[in-house]
Write an enzyme that holds these catalytic residues in place. Structure first.
Site, PDB file in Angstrom:
ATOM      1  CE  LYS A  33     -41.225  87.239 141.990  1.00  0.00           C
ATOM      2  NZ  LYS A  33     -40.417  87.368 140.776  1.00  0.00           N
ATOM      3  CB  THR A  34     -36.015  89.923 141.522  1.00  0.00           C
ATOM      4  OG1 THR A  34     -37.404  89.917 141.198  1.00  0.00           O
ATOM      5  CG2 THR A  34     -35.204  90.180 140.271  1.00  0.00           C
ATOM      6  CG  ASP A 225     -39.487  85.103 138.287  1.00  0.00           C
ATOM      7  OD1 ASP A 225     -39.817  84.848 139.463  1.00  0.00           O
ATOM      8  OD2 ASP A 225     -39.392  86.260 137.849  1.00  0.00           O
ATOM      9  CD  GLU A 226     -43.877  86.257 139.470  1.00  0.00           C
ATOM     10  OE1 GLU A 226     -44.600  85.581 140.218  1.00  0.00           O
ATOM     11  OE2 GLU A 226     -43.584  87.449 139.688  1.00  0.00           O
ATOM     12  CD  GLN A 256     -47.473  87.787 145.347  1.00  0.00           C
ATOM     13  OE1 GLN A 256     -47.503  88.803 144.659  1.00  0.00           O
ATOM     14  NE2 GLN A 256     -46.385  87.414 146.019  1.00  0.00           N
ATOM     15  NE  ARG A 611     -48.921  93.624 145.206  1.00  0.00           N
ATOM     16  CZ  ARG A 611     -47.851  92.823 145.191  1.00  0.00           C
ATOM     17  NH1 ARG A 611     -46.796  93.156 144.485  1.00  0.00           N
ATOM     18  NH2 ARG A 611     -47.815  91.707 145.904  1.00  0.00           N
TER      19      ARG A 611
END
Length: 761
Positions: A33-34, A225-226, A256, A611
């Site tokens: 995503k980044t 973002d997020e 998330q 993770r």
């Protein structure tokens, strides 16, 4: 200059090349995503959008700096420096300074941090002659913070019937007055607190149409973002800023969303399509991080949530190892299992320490893992937390225990003489220190000496009497009994219990975990058959040897990471241990009766799973000390949501290995080091099955130790039936040698502390 679009998959490319109109990029874990967000900004600039017209909002300064750096690198020029990229708070602070006079603030207004804000609240409580034990500054600060993030000002707070009823039920009816006074005092001081940077931005855009028009024209393209972590205030501000152009791009993953305790609401991302009917939705489902097995487990677990945006993560990575599910007998065994497994993986697969992460639900769980890693000399680092024995509430409790054993310990004495508050002020303490120096005596001797006038008071006398009463327990009571009495009679545990903030609950859990460790120390038999001293002094010596270990040496370079799952979000590791998967712990007992809360707990488990890159362990224990009692645990319901086909259950008692053996290290030694006597001996010890636990007789009642003598048959709660061979020592410290047969052999036991029943023939 490289082509900045190279390396994007089809979905990523579509997300980057969409320019005008609202778009939601649902970015699954490990889907890049980044990269998409920064490439999209570069693409906007490449297509003629002025960087001054682009606003990108993040949740961390690190993420903002990384985005700006990546855009600059992709374009090969310095235009990216003109972008408005930053955290919500930093960007809004910049705007508020420019617009401060509209709101009646100086442009150089002060920004109060949390400690500053709590200090002001503390002084207000004092000025109002309120009990600061009841009107705790931390609680009030969090209450005001939640109100501001929900866009509730002091006047609305006072006039809201539901809020006032809630405050009345908590017996804090004056919270509205404190909020109002706090707001006025901050304004008078020309200061905003951290939450004001959101709240005042909302006020600016709502009350000043010209300011709203100005920034709507300025920020023609908005990227967030997020987005799943935004709260009510952030949502409202974004909605207003983007209302004119609707060139709004949100990136996030509803699966998330795990920060509701901070005010975040998953509904913001779930209702995006309702807010913007013509929104384009692009799902990034290709995962570049994890194995196929890990992703299948993650998909199956999160699929049990009803309230979500459907998606299916997939990967071109290898299938990978099965998820290893491990059941241990106790939480201490769980710590040992994890440490052994790390050592095994290092020797077998050459992983470095930094390749491992241990993820738990609450910080209080770190103790067992810290102790086990230290015993194997494995360096570790607590991320986003303080080492268990370095946490303030734990150090405060230990300070009491150390003073009881050694009242001459001046540093620990000064630490707790007025905590919890008992009217012994700083001036009194300073005068005692001066007098002790004059008389060449210790601090304790000075306040305990009835001959010294002018320094003693009812407060100091009461403190001395209390400590002395604890000291009389040392000879007859074990470490746990003394520690429990300290928590009860000093008010220390009650002080922490009364604090219902998120931080307060965590501190209370930590002192309970400390008591749990002491309880376990007093009840766990010595495995070597030697006398196990259950005294408080013995316990303090044991943990001092642990806490004095130089754990920070080389830790940053190569160390196992210990952290809560909340702190792990956004990170990845080759090997991950998701630990403590038990009902009432994970999911938390506080989330079991509300679907929304339970679904957030499941999202938390999903975050833990995703993770892991190569290997994942899921562990739980049959029993765990909680609030001083050994509690039997049921496996977490989340374990049942993992398809059995993806699990290796060797360590749950359903495979070939005996269920009582929780170490994989022993089998590895047997395979590799049979020719090395010392390691072979260790391997044999680890691999040997433990004797079955003894079930006490139904009529078991502990008998008087003074009635026991050589030749008697006795029953021990854990070791079973045995014969007393010899008894030595005086009345207060009688030590018996007892033969418990082949399973446990001969053990030396202090009769005063033992749980023994005389078996009558």
């Amino acid at each position: 200059m490289q082509n900045y679009l190279d390396g994007l998959n089809a979905q990523q490319l579509a997300a980057v090349q969409h320019i005008d109109g609202p778009i939601m990029i649902v970015a699954g874990a490990g889907s890049g995503k980044t990269k998409v967000l920064t490439t999209r900004i570069a693409h906007l600039m490449k297509n003629g959008v002025d960087p001054f017209n682009i606003l990108a909002l993040t949740f961390t300064n690190k993420a903002a700096a990384e985005m700006k750096e990546r855009v600059e690198k992709a374009l090969g020029n310095t235009e990216a420096r003109n972008l408005y990229i930053g955290t919500f708070h930093s960007v809004f602070a910049r705007i508020l300074r420019a617009e401060a006079t509209r709101l009646g603030y100086p442009s150089n207004f002060t920004i109060y941090d949390t400690d500053d804000a709590k200090g002001i609240i503390r002084s207000i409580v004092k000025d109002m002659n309120l009990d600061d034990k009841h009107y705790k500054p931390a609680f009030i600060y969090n209450r005001i913070s939640a109100a501001k993030n929900g866009l509730v000002d002091a006047a609305t707070y006072r006039n809201d019937t539901h809020i006032q009823q809630e405050d009345a039920r908590s017996n804090r009816p004056l919270l509205a007055d404190i909020y109002d006074t706090y707001s006025k005092r901050c304004f008078k001081n020309g200061a905003m607190d951290f939450d004001d940077l959101l709240f005042k931005m909302y006020v600016l855009l709502t009350n000043y149409p010209e300011a709203l028009a100005k920034y709507q024209g300025r920020f023609r393209y908005i990227l967030i973002d997020e987005y799943q972590d935004t709260n009510v205030a952030q949502y409202a501000i974004i909605k207003m800023l983007g209302a004119r152009n609707e060139n709004i791009c949100v990136v996030g993953d509803d699966a998330q969303s795990i920060y509701s305790f901070r005010g975040a609401t998953v509904q913001n991302i779930l209702q995006f399509q309702d807010d913007y009917e013509d929104a384009v939705i692009i799902k990034l489902e290709q995962n570049y991080r994890s194995t196929q097995t890990i992703l299948q487990v993650a998909n199956n677990v999160i699929g049990n949530n009803a309230n979500q945006i459907p998606k299916e993560l997939w990967t071109d990575n290898a299938e990978g190892e099965k998820i290893l599910l491990a059941r241990t007998m106790t939480d201490n065994d769980e710590g040992k299992f994890v440490a052994d497994a790390i050592k095994e993986q290092q020797m077998r697969n050459h992983y470095a320490n930094k390749d491992f992460a241990v993820l738990y639900r609450t910080n209080a769980q770190s103790r067992a893992f810290e102790e086990s890693l230290r015993r194997l000399n494995i360096p570790y680092k607590l991320v986003g937390g303080t080492s268990f024995y370095q946490r303030k509430e734990v150090k405060d409790y230990l300070a009491y225990l150390r003073i009881i054993v050694n009242p001459q310990d001046e540093e620990n004495l000064k630490r707790i003489i007025n905590y919890p508050a008992r009217g012994i002020g700083k001036t009194t303490i300073e005068r005692v220190i001066v007098r002790a120096d004059q008389l060449n005596t210790t601090f304790w001797e000075t306040i305990a000496n009835p001959e010294i006038d002018g320094l003693r008071s009812s407060h100091t006398d009461g403190f001395v009497m209390m400590i002395n009463s604890f000291r009389t327990m040392l000879e007859k009571q074990n470490a746990y009994d003394v520690a429990f009495a300290v928590g009860k009679h000093t008010g220390l545990v009650q002080e922490l219990y009364n604090d219902k903030t998120v931080e307060g609950v965590a501190r209370y859990e930590n002192v309970q975990e400390l008591l749990n460790s002491i309880k376990e120390f007093t009840e766990t038999p010595d495995e070597e058959g030697e006398l196990h001293d259950k005294s408080l002094g013995s316990y303090l010596q044991q943990i001092t040897l642990l806490t004095d270990a130089d754990q920070d040496k080389g830790v940053d370079a190569d160390a196992v990471k210990l952290m809560t799952i909340h702190a792990a979000k956004g990170l990845e590791f080759p090997c991950v241990f998701a630990v403590g998967l038990e009902e009432n712990l994970f999911p938390s007992s506080m989330s079991l009766y509300d679907r929304a809360d339970l679904e957030e707990e499941r999202r938390l488990f999903y975050v833990a799973i995703t993770r892991a890159k190569h290997r994942l362990w899921i562990t739980y224990s049959n029993s765990r000390y909680r609030f001083g009692s050994l509690v039997q645990n049921d496996p977490s319901r989340f374990i049942k949501e993992v398809p059995p086909a993806y699990l290796d259950t060797t360590f749950t008692g359903t495979g070939n290995r005996p269920a009582g053996n929780t170490s994989s290290f022993g089998s590895m030694f047997n395979q590799s080091f049979d020719n090395i006597p010392s390691l072979k001996k260790l391997a044999d010890k680890l691999a040997a099955p433990k004797p079955a636990a003894h079930t006490p007789s139904p009529d078991f009642v502990q008998d008087d130790a003074t009635a026991m003598d050589a030749g008697m048959q006795v029953e021990h709660q854990k070791f079973g039936f045995g014969k007393i061979l010899t008894v030595e020592g005086g009345t207060a410290n009688r030590i018996a040698s007892i033969d418990f047969g082949p399973a446990h052999g001969v053990k030396k036991i202090m009769l005063n502390f033992a749980k023994l029943r005389i078996v009558k023939s």
